[in-house]
Scaffold this motif. Structure first.
Motif, short mmCIF file in Angstrom:
data_model
loop_
_atom_site.label_atom_id
_atom_site.label_comp_id
_atom_site.label_asym_id
_atom_site.label_seq_id
_atom_site.Cartn_x
_atom_site.Cartn_y
_atom_site.Cartn_z
N GLN A 56 -14.97 -45.46 10.49
CA GLN A 56 -14.48 -43.94 10.21
C GLN A 56 -13.47 -43.76 11.24
O GLN A 56 -13.71 -44.20 12.61
N ASP A 127 -10.59 -47.95 0.99
CA ASP A 127 -9.86 -46.72 1.73
C ASP A 127 -10.15 -45.46 1.25
O ASP A 127 -10.48 -45.24 -0.01
N GLU A 128 -10.54 -44.59 2.37
CA GLU A 128 -10.79 -43.07 1.79
C GLU A 128 -11.85 -42.95 0.69
O GLU A 128 -11.96 -42.48 -0.42
N ALA A 130 -14.66 -41.44 0.46
CA ALA A 130 -15.29 -40.14 0.14
C ALA A 130 -14.25 -39.72 -1.15
O ALA A 130 -14.87 -38.48 -1.82
N ASP A 131 -13.15 -40.36 -1.41
CA ASP A 131 -12.48 -39.83 -2.44
C ASP A 131 -12.94 -40.47 -3.78
O ASP A 131 -12.15 -40.24 -4.92
N GLN A 137 -19.51 -43.72 -7.13
CA GLN A 137 -20.28 -43.97 -6.09
C GLN A 137 -21.46 -44.69 -6.24
O GLN A 137 -22.04 -45.66 -5.69
N SER A 168 -13.17 -44.16 6.09
CA SER A 168 -13.02 -42.77 5.85
C SER A 168 -12.44 -41.80 6.83
O SER A 168 -12.84 -42.30 8.12
N SER A 169 -11.47 -41.20 6.57
CA SER A 169 -11.05 -40.08 7.66
C SER A 169 -11.83 -39.01 7.98
O SER A 169 -11.73 -38.04 8.90
N LEU A 172 -18.66 -38.90 6.61
CA LEU A 172 -19.53 -39.08 5.54
C LEU A 172 -20.50 -38.03 5.18
O LEU A 172 -20.73 -37.39 4.19
N PHE A 181 -20.77 -36.42 -1.68
CA PHE A 181 -21.01 -37.80 -1.21
C PHE A 181 -22.23 -38.13 -1.59
O PHE A 181 -23.31 -37.32 -1.13
#
Ligand SMILES: Nc1ncnc2c1ncn2[C@@H]1O[C@H](COP(=O)(O)OP(=O)(O)OP(=O)(O)O)[C@@H](O)[C@H]1O
Ligand SMILES: [Mg+2]
Length: 312
Positions: A56, A127-128, A130-131, A137, A168-169, A172, A181
């Motif tokens: 993160q 990458d990312e 959460a998208d 998921q 993740s930026s 989460l 999520f």
């Protein structure tokens, strides 16, 4: 300045840097600040364990570079495959990720392994994360837990051996609370969780990184290596770096192009002035949890008063 010489164990040189994609231009991982060194130890400890890893960190902090280092340390024989979850097609995301068998849909005459299949035996960098759409998921978790994936339209699962490194930026657990999520996937990822601090919180990395990028760009542009004036060094260390290492790299590149002396000075850096209070407020919002509305209100009030004082 403080960039250690080549051969110093704190400067990690990547032997295969030439094979890296253009987006990852680094030939070394510059991790000099005590917080970074600590993180590097943690990374190297986790890399050899059979656990998924979640990195993160804000944009530009070096998450992908770190993920590539993890892959290297893990000595997994196959590829490092990087995918940004936001680039998956909304319609065919499942097939892109898990693959499909021949005839699964129109225009699929042969089967495809998908992103997971191409990372088989290696490391999949998501990458990312959460998208990633919620249903995918859950499916991803199933693959990681069972070690087999169902390609779209397939009659039987395909065995898969994948090391997942996710990035993740956004926090989460905040995404879990917002219903965006999958809680089980967040739990699954939490054992190998790494927090990559923003550059402003590892000031000891700023000058070594600046010097490192200067070295890279002077070589590439065949320019003489300039120094960095003391005032410019202070300015670099005091800057807020909302774009983190990527921003620093761009600032150094720009400074080198406009520098007409043998030393880079503050005006060559073209750094924005001190952040307006509005940006400080946004940063506070990012720092403070949604649950802490009362604390945020107090800080906002203090900011407001500071603003009034400055205006007098
Ligand atoms: N510690 C470091 N040493 C050397 N170069 C670095 C370091 N950290 C980041 N960089 C360089 O900064 C740039 C951004 O790094 P990277 O793409 O890994 O960040 P990121 O966190 O994945 O960014 P984003 O969130 O935007 O995807 C790259 O060019 C990378 O090579
Ligand atoms: Mg990235």
């Amino acid at each position: 300045m403080s960039l250690p010489p080549v051969g110093d164990p704190s400067l990690l040189i990547f032997p295969d840097a030439d094979k890296s994609p253009l987006s990852i231009r680094a030939k070394a991982l510059v991790f000099i600040d005590p917080r970074s060194r600590q993180l590097r130890n943690e990374v190297e400890r986790l890399a050899g364990l059979p656990v998924p890893i979640l990195i993160q960190g804000e944009t530009g902090t070096g998450k992908e570079l770190l993920a590539r280092h993890i892959h290297r340390c893990s000595e997994r024989p196959s590829l490092f495959v990087a995918l940004s979850c936001s680039s998956l097609s909304p319609k065919h995301g499942e097939a892109e990720l898990f693959g499909y068998s021949a005839g699964a849909h129109q225009g699929a005459p042969s089967s495809r392994a998908g992103w997971l299949g191409s990372a088989n035996g290696g490391t999949l960098y998501l990458d990312e994360i959460a998208d990633l759409p919620l249903p995918l998921q859950g499916q991803l978790l199933g693959v990681l837990e069972t070690g087999e994936a169902w390609r779209v339209g397939a009659a039987q699962p395909t065995p898969l051996d994948i090391r997942l490194v996710a990035a993740s930026s956004v926090e989460l657990w905040q995404a879990v609370r917002a219903g965006k999520f999958d809680e089980r996937l967040a739990h699954y990822l939490s054992d190998g969780r790494l927090q990559l601090p923003p550059l402003r919180e590892r000031v000891g990395d700023v000058l070594p990184l600046a010097e490192y990028f200067l070295g890279i760009y002077t070589q590439r542009l065949r320019l003489p290596l300039p120094g960095i004036s003391l005032a410019a060094q202070r300015a670099l260390e005091q800057h807020d770096w909302p774009g983190n290492t990527r921003e620093l790299e761009n600032v150094v590149h720009f400074a080198l192009l406009v520098c007409d002396a043998d030393e880079i000075d503050v005006h060559h850096l073209n750094l924005p002035a001190a952040p307006p209070l509005e940006r400080i407020e946004q940063a506070l919002e990012r720092l403070i949890d949604d649950d802490d509305a009362a604390q945020l209100a107090v800080l906002r009030e203090l900011l407001r008063r500071a603003e009034q004082r400055l205006a007098v």
